[in-house]
Design a protein around this motif. Structure first.
Motif, short mmCIF file in Angstrom:
data_model
loop_
_atom_site.label_atom_id
_atom_site.label_comp_id
_atom_site.label_asym_id
_atom_site.label_seq_id
_atom_site.Cartn_x
_atom_site.Cartn_y
_atom_site.Cartn_z
N GLU A 26 10.39 -11.25 7.91
CA GLU A 26 11.72 -11.86 7.82
C GLU A 26 11.63 -13.37 8.00
N LYS A 27 10.72 -13.81 8.86
CA LYS A 27 10.51 -15.25 9.05
C LYS A 27 10.02 -15.90 7.75
N LEU A 28 9.09 -15.23 7.09
CA LEU A 28 8.59 -15.77 5.82
C LEU A 28 9.69 -15.86 4.77
N LEU A 29 10.48 -14.79 4.65
CA LEU A 29 11.58 -14.78 3.67
C LEU A 29 12.57 -15.90 3.95
N SER A 30 12.96 -16.04 5.21
CA SER A 30 13.95 -17.06 5.56
C SER A 30 13.38 -18.47 5.39
N ALA A 31 12.08 -18.64 5.68
CA ALA A 31 11.45 -19.96 5.51
C ALA A 31 11.44 -20.35 4.03
N PHE A 32 11.07 -19.42 3.17
CA PHE A 32 11.04 -19.72 1.73
C PHE A 32 12.44 -19.95 1.17
N LEU A 33 13.41 -19.13 1.62
CA LEU A 33 14.78 -19.32 1.12
C LEU A 33 15.32 -20.68 1.55
N GLN A 34 15.07 -21.08 2.80
CA GLN A 34 15.55 -22.37 3.26
C GLN A 34 14.77 -23.53 2.66
N SER A 35 13.59 -23.26 2.11
CA SER A 35 12.85 -24.29 1.39
C SER A 35 13.37 -24.44 -0.03
N VAL A 36 13.75 -23.32 -0.65
CA VAL A 36 14.26 -23.33 -2.03
C VAL A 36 15.70 -23.84 -2.07
N SER A 37 16.52 -23.40 -1.12
CA SER A 37 17.95 -23.67 -1.14
C SER A 37 18.33 -25.16 -1.09
N PRO A 38 17.68 -26.00 -0.27
CA PRO A 38 18.06 -27.41 -0.24
C PRO A 38 17.84 -28.14 -1.57
N ARG A 39 17.11 -27.51 -2.48
CA ARG A 39 16.89 -28.11 -3.79
C ARG A 39 18.15 -27.93 -4.62
N THR A 40 19.31 -28.09 -3.98
CA THR A 40 20.69 -28.15 -4.49
C THR A 40 21.40 -26.81 -4.64
N ALA A 41 20.95 -25.76 -3.96
CA ALA A 41 21.61 -24.46 -4.11
C ALA A 41 22.66 -24.19 -3.05
N GLY A 42 22.44 -24.60 -1.81
CA GLY A 42 23.47 -24.43 -0.78
C GLY A 42 23.60 -23.05 -0.20
N VAL A 43 22.54 -22.24 -0.28
CA VAL A 43 22.56 -20.89 0.31
C VAL A 43 21.75 -20.93 1.60
N ASN A 44 22.21 -20.24 2.63
CA ASN A 44 21.44 -20.21 3.87
C ASN A 44 21.46 -18.82 4.48
N SER A 45 20.31 -18.43 5.04
CA SER A 45 20.22 -17.17 5.75
C SER A 45 20.02 -17.41 7.24
N LEU A 46 19.85 -18.68 7.63
CA LEU A 46 19.74 -19.08 9.04
C LEU A 46 20.92 -19.97 9.39
N ASP A 47 21.30 -19.98 10.66
CA ASP A 47 22.38 -20.85 11.12
C ASP A 47 21.88 -22.29 11.13
N LEU A 48 22.41 -23.11 10.23
CA LEU A 48 21.91 -24.48 10.08
C LEU A 48 22.14 -25.32 11.33
N ALA A 49 23.26 -25.07 12.02
CA ALA A 49 23.57 -25.85 13.22
C ALA A 49 22.58 -25.56 14.35
N SER A 50 21.91 -24.39 14.29
CA SER A 50 20.96 -24.01 15.34
C SER A 50 19.54 -24.46 15.03
N LEU A 51 19.31 -25.00 13.85
CA LEU A 51 17.98 -25.50 13.51
C LEU A 51 17.61 -26.68 14.40
N ARG A 52 16.32 -26.86 14.62
CA ARG A 52 15.87 -28.03 15.36
C ARG A 52 16.15 -29.30 14.55
N GLN A 53 16.33 -30.42 15.21
CA GLN A 53 16.68 -31.65 14.52
C GLN A 53 15.61 -32.05 13.51
N ALA A 54 14.35 -31.79 13.83
CA ALA A 54 13.27 -32.12 12.89
C ALA A 54 13.44 -31.34 11.59
#
Length: 447
Positions: A265-293
């Motif tokens: 699940e970590k791998l899936l979410s990491a890849f989705l969050q890597s693909v999504s910022p390339r202008t898609a706007g989909v998230n499977s993780l809570d963006l506000a809870s991400l580390r600042q880095a």
């Protein structure tokens, strides 16, 4: 006077595209303001209707109202139509109707299509538009079928099919709108392989650009790819892989995001969050809870964006690759930027530098203004502005709390991001003339 106004509009393809997008947004705003578009006991202000119409037409995905609960089926269909028109381009959709009516495409229409698809030549433009329509509809249909099958396990057949169609169109057009309700996006499907993989493929295929898709389909016959396709594919692959690795490293032990998940699940979410910022706007993780880095790294990915001639925004992968190539050439003491044994024209390097600096200036100015009008942390504001300009749609929660001025600024950023800062300049700037002389060479100290 009216005929002169029409001539002023039609004289410039960038100007016509800009005004065309504005008219579509206006029509969408009026439709979304209708009582039939809003759920019972809900009201929609003009600014929220305009914000939603702009976000859908500019395939962004930022919302001030929950798409799944605030809008009726009619309202959601209006949003979906705006996404499709905005993603493929209104000229592409107009050409589709011309094909149905068996009407010939005029020279002026070909010029506008050339500008809309970011092509350097009109040669084969109508054939490319035909392919754009066929590829887009085919990919969206397959994506809708796969998502519908998965949603059948969670909801009624009619609702599953509707959800499948809506999200396939939204994800392929890199819009990021979802109707899951309560701003959840795909957080309920964080560990679902089918939903994650189909979503990523739709986003990637929509973000590669139709020229690259055409090249890939023709590869079996031609056994060759253009330089553009090679650069797009290599840069896209690098950004996805490197992005997933960075997100996985930063978030692996974060209790608010990845720590409770299994390794798969970590791998899936990491890849989705890597693909999504390339202008898609989909998230499977809570963006506000991400580390600042991680949040700042997503800002960088959003700023780069998708590829030219695609449904995505940002400065584009080829622009970023050209800048990297220019830096490498300068550090090696070489005069030319070389990629895959091809030398890039100096004009391409200048254009890449211009697009990047203009985009960076717009993001910084908008961030400074919102830092004054909005009572939020700087990183949240920078994240929101970059998301709007790059037509991404990811948000750390600021969109829901924007002031009137903040909403207007984000609307403007979404519009400029979709049309493109250079196209805005071409639309209203003076017509460039040919310079018949060159100034004497001067020298300044750099670095």
């Amino acid at each position: 006077m009216i005929s002169k106004g029409f001539k002023w509009v039609f004289r410039s393809p960038p100007r016509l595209l800009l005004i065309g997008f504005a008219c579509i947004i206006l029509a969408g705003t009026i439709l979304l303001k209708l009582p039939a578009a809003t759920a019972a006991e809900e009201t929609t202000s003009w600014i929220d209707a305009l914000f939603t119409a702009t976000s859908a037409t500019c395939v962004t995905g930022l919302v001030t109202l929950d798409t799944g609960t605030h809008w009726t089926t009619f309202g959601q269909i209006v949003i979906l139509a705006l996404i499709q028109i905005g993603g493929l381009g209104f000229m592409t959709m107009a050409t589709l109707f011309a094909f149905f009516l068996k009407r010939k495409i005029s020279l002026k229409e070909r010029l506008i299509l050339q500008e809309a698809l970011n092509q350097s030549s009109m040669e084969g433009i109508v054939r490319l538009v035909r392919r754009v329509i066929v590829y887009a509809l085919s990919i969206q249909l397959i994506g809708a079928l796969l998502l519908s099958v998965r949603f059948l396990f969670d909801m009624s057949p009619g609702r599953a099919i509707y959800f499948g169609i809506f999200h396939a169109i939204s994800f392929f057009n890199n819009a990021g709108f979802d109707i899951m309700g309560h701003y959840k996006s795909l957080t309920d499907y964080v560990g679902d392989p089918l939903v994650n993989i189909v979503t990523m493929l739709l986003i990637i295929l929509g973000g590669l650009g139709f020229i690259v898709l055409s090249d890939l389909i023709d590869w079996k016959r031609t056994r060759r790819l253009t330089l553009h396709s090679k650069v797009v594919l290599s840069m896209t692959g690098f950004l996805i892989g490197f992005g997933a690795l960075v997100i996985l490293v930063f978030e692996y032990t974060n209790a608010g995001t990845m720590e409770p998940l299994s390794f798969g699940e970590k791998l899936l979410s990491a890849f989705l969050q890597s693909v999504s910022p390339r202008t898609a706007g989909v998230n499977s993780l809570d963006l506000a809870s991400l580390r600042q880095a991680t949040q700042f790294f997503l800002v960088l990915l959003m700023f780069i964006g998708a590829s030219p001639g695609s449904t995505g925004g940002g400065i584009k992968t080829t622009t970023f690759a050209t800048l990297i190539g220019a830096v490498y050439a300068m550090m090696r003491g070489k005069d030319d930027v070389v990629m895959f044994r091809y030398r890039l024209a100096q004009e391409r390097v200048y254009k890449a530098l211009t697009v990047t600096l203009l985009s960076l200036a717009l993001v910084l100015v908008a961030t400074m203004i919102l830092s004054t009008t909005e009572d939020h942390h700087f990183l949240e504001i920078l994240f929101e502005v970059t998301s709007a300009f790059s037509t991404v749609g990811l948000s750390m929660g600021l969109t829901l709390e924007l002031t009137l001025v903040g909403k207007i600024i984000i609307i403007v950023m979404m519009f400029i991001g979709r049309v493109g800062p250079l196209s805005m300049g071409y639309a209203f700037g003076p017509k460039p003339g040919r310079t018949l002389y060159r100034y004497a060479e001067g020298k300044i100290i750099i670095g």
